[in-house]
Design a protein around this motif. Structure first.
Motif, mmCIF file in Angstrom:
data_model
loop_
_atom_site.group_PDB
_atom_site.id
_atom_site.type_symbol
_atom_site.label_atom_id
_atom_site.label_comp_id
_atom_site.label_asym_id
_atom_site.label_seq_id
_atom_site.Cartn_x
_atom_site.Cartn_y
_atom_site.Cartn_z
ATOM 1 N N GLY A 214 -29.288 9.035 -24.347
ATOM 2 C CA GLY A 214 -30.484 8.438 -24.033
ATOM 3 C C GLY A 214 -31.226 9.299 -23.130
ATOM 4 O O GLY A 214 -30.720 10.270 -22.455
ATOM 5 N N GLU B 184 -27.051 0.229 -36.846
ATOM 6 C CA GLU B 184 -27.545 0.440 -35.939
ATOM 7 C C GLU B 184 -26.597 0.653 -34.630
ATOM 8 O O GLU B 184 -25.511 0.130 -34.507
ATOM 9 N N CYS C 87 -25.656 2.112 -30.624
ATOM 10 C CA CYS C 87 -26.231 2.401 -29.345
ATOM 11 C C CYS C 87 -25.217 2.212 -28.178
ATOM 12 O O CYS C 87 -24.089 1.969 -28.365
ATOM 13 N N CYS D 93 -28.862 -3.736 -29.493
ATOM 14 C CA CYS D 93 -29.405 -2.521 -29.423
ATOM 15 C C CYS D 93 -30.808 -2.693 -29.088
ATOM 16 O O CYS D 93 -31.408 -2.816 -30.064
ATOM 17 N N GLU D 94 -31.209 -2.558 -28.169
ATOM 18 C CA GLU D 94 -32.851 -2.814 -27.817
ATOM 19 C C GLU D 94 -33.525 -1.457 -27.175
ATOM 20 O O GLU D 94 -33.128 -0.856 -26.341
ATOM 21 N N ASP D 95 -34.687 -1.027 -27.761
ATOM 22 C CA ASP D 95 -35.297 0.024 -27.235
ATOM 23 C C ASP D 95 -35.900 -0.249 -25.910
ATOM 24 O O ASP D 95 -36.304 -1.671 -25.515
ATOM 25 N N GLY D 96 -35.844 0.524 -25.068
ATOM 26 C CA GLY D 96 -36.038 0.421 -23.402
ATOM 27 C C GLY D 96 -34.986 -0.214 -22.763
ATOM 28 O O GLY D 96 -35.269 -0.263 -21.549
ATOM 29 N N ASP E 264 -31.374 -0.378 -23.870
ATOM 30 C CA ASP E 264 -30.043 0.340 -24.356
ATOM 31 C C ASP E 264 -30.299 1.781 -24.772
ATOM 32 O O ASP E 264 -31.390 2.195 -25.016
ATOM 33 N N ILE F 276 -30.249 3.999 -27.125
ATOM 34 C CA ILE F 276 -30.346 4.115 -28.845
ATOM 35 C C ILE F 276 -29.896 5.384 -29.120
ATOM 36 O O ILE F 276 -30.466 6.504 -28.957
ATOM 37 N N HIS G 247 -29.206 8.123 -32.474
ATOM 38 C CA HIS G 247 -29.720 8.571 -33.601
ATOM 39 C C HIS G 247 -29.252 9.977 -33.581
ATOM 40 O O HIS G 247 -28.393 10.355 -32.814
#
Length: 419
Positions: A202, A240, A242, A251-254, A256, A258, A260
């Motif tokens: 992250g 998904e 994270c 798994c939440e953007d901003g 956790d 994330i 890829h």
């Protein structure tokens, strides 16, 4: 493996004239003041497809053979590096130099197949370097020196912007490629390990802990991470994944970190760092759409600069390397100890690099910044190397150009010690 030669219509060293296609085939640059540009095509190392190249240079240059050449490798995982726009890393063509960019195979105007900056991409870069050195001609039958007589074939620099630095290391260490002599390597904020290039821990938010990385020649840079926070959620066709920082099972953007990974073109599988993939296996996390740890290891071994440093210094024992980095990284924005920059500096110095420097000296970059001495020891365990301020880094073409001119000046004078 020598690159194929195209029939020479305007051989190197031939007299220039106003109607010579090599010297007349150009147009004004779209972003540079008093800058010319030309687009051309080169045969790749296999002779199967063509590589699109954009060349930029100042309208007012010095005598023949005096202008350094920078081959700039763009960042990200995108294969398209042209046309050059103002917000892309580039060199300052108000200065007497040559700025070369290319579309990697399978992107833009280049043919071939995209291999996500693997051997095919490296072979394309090798073809551009051969042309820059005057060893081959382009599709119009022109050497670079026919088009731009000041271009100095003995003063070539590879400039790796962000992930372009990983491609630079891959190219320079691929022993199947026939490369010309090079005068130096410049990298800007290159994510030199798989975990950095994939931003696995992250950027913001992040689970990275300062001081949690180490480098070894065998494994490159590896960083500790909280494996117990890993979360894999089923999805179709790709899971998904994270670090579940707030432990809410989502798994939440901003919120956790994330995770890829770049896709492997042949299969579409996402390529995680081997360390992270092993940690997932050890925790019994079942995922879809991700390659195995063994495949990850093989794939990243070519694309991870921190694992290729010893190969670089063995093949290029005299190559100077200038690293550029600022207080706030362009991707790893909250990582205050800059392990990707200090780490590659440590790896270079431990591997016997001929010369290293973190950021250009004030002679070449007058902007206000704390100057690091040439060959100042760099380490993942310390922060002795000072980063550029954001003001000194902006616009980016200034430190990139300063780095090229510092190396060029030292290359010409043989002085590698003065500040």
């Amino acid at each position: 493996m020598a690159l194929p030669l195209v029939a020479c219509l305007a051989c190197r060293g031939s007299p220039m004239s106003a109607d010579n296609v090599c010297s007349a085939d150009f147009q004004p640059d779209t972003i540079g003041t008093n800058t010319r540009t030309v687009d051309t095509m080169l045969a790749d190392a296999t002779g199967v497809f063509q590589i699109h190249v954009a060349v930029r240079w100042a309208e007012r240059m010095g005598p023949a053979g005096t202008a350094p050449i920078g081959v700039l490798l763009h960042g990200g995982w995108d294969h398209i590096g042209t046309p050059v726009t103002v917000d892309m890393p580039h060199l300052d063509t108000t200065q007497p130099l040559v700025d070369i960019h290319l579309d990697l195979p399978g992107g833009g105007q280049s043919g071939g197949t995209d291999d996500e900056r693997g051997p095919l991409a490296a072979a394309a870069v090798a073809a551009v370097l051969q042309w820059a050195h005057g060893d081959t001609v382009d599709a119009a039958g022109c050497h670079l020196q026919d088009r731009i007589p000041p271009a100095n074939a003995d003063d070539i620099y590879v400039v790796g912007a962000s992930n372009g630095g990983n491609l630079a290391y891959a190219t320079l260490t691929d022993e199947t490629l026939d490369l010309p002599p090079l005068a130096g390597l410049v990298t800007w904020e290159t994510p030199v390990a798989a975990t950095f290039a994939s931003v696995e821990l992250g950027a913001d938010p992040t689970v990275y802990t300062p001081g949690a990385c180490q480098w070894t020649a065998a494994n490159g840079i590896q960083c500790q991470f909280p494996a117990d926070e890993l979360l894999a959620l089923p999805a179709d066709p790709t899971s998904e994944l994270c670090f579940d920082i707030n432990a809410d099972g989502r798994c939440e953007d901003g919120v956790d970190a994330i995770v890829h990974g770049p896709p492997r073109p042949e299969t579409g599988e996402l390529m995680l760092s081997p360390d992270l993939r092993l940690a997932m296996d050890e925790r019994g996390l079942l995922v879809t759409g991700y390659a195995s740890a063994a495949d990850d290891d093989t794939w990243w071994a070519y694309r991870d600069a921190s694992r290729r440093v010893q190969l670089l210094t063995q093949r290029w024992p005299d190559l100077p390397v200038l690293l550029i980095g600022s207080d706030v990284d362009h991707i790893l924005s909250t990582w205050t100890d800059h392990p990707h920059i200090h780490g590659i500096g440590q790896a270079l110095q431990a591997s016997g690099a001929a010369w290293t420097r973190l950021n250009p000296g004030s002679t070449w970059l007058p902007a206000n910044h704390t100057e690091n001495a040439p060959d100042l020891p760099l380490s993942l365990l310390g922060d002795d190397g000072q980063m550029l301020t954001e003001q000194a880094e902006s616009p980016l073409d200034q430190p990139l150009t300063a780095a090229v001119f510092e190396l060029s000046s030292r290359h010409a004078s043989g002085d590698w010690t003065s500040e």
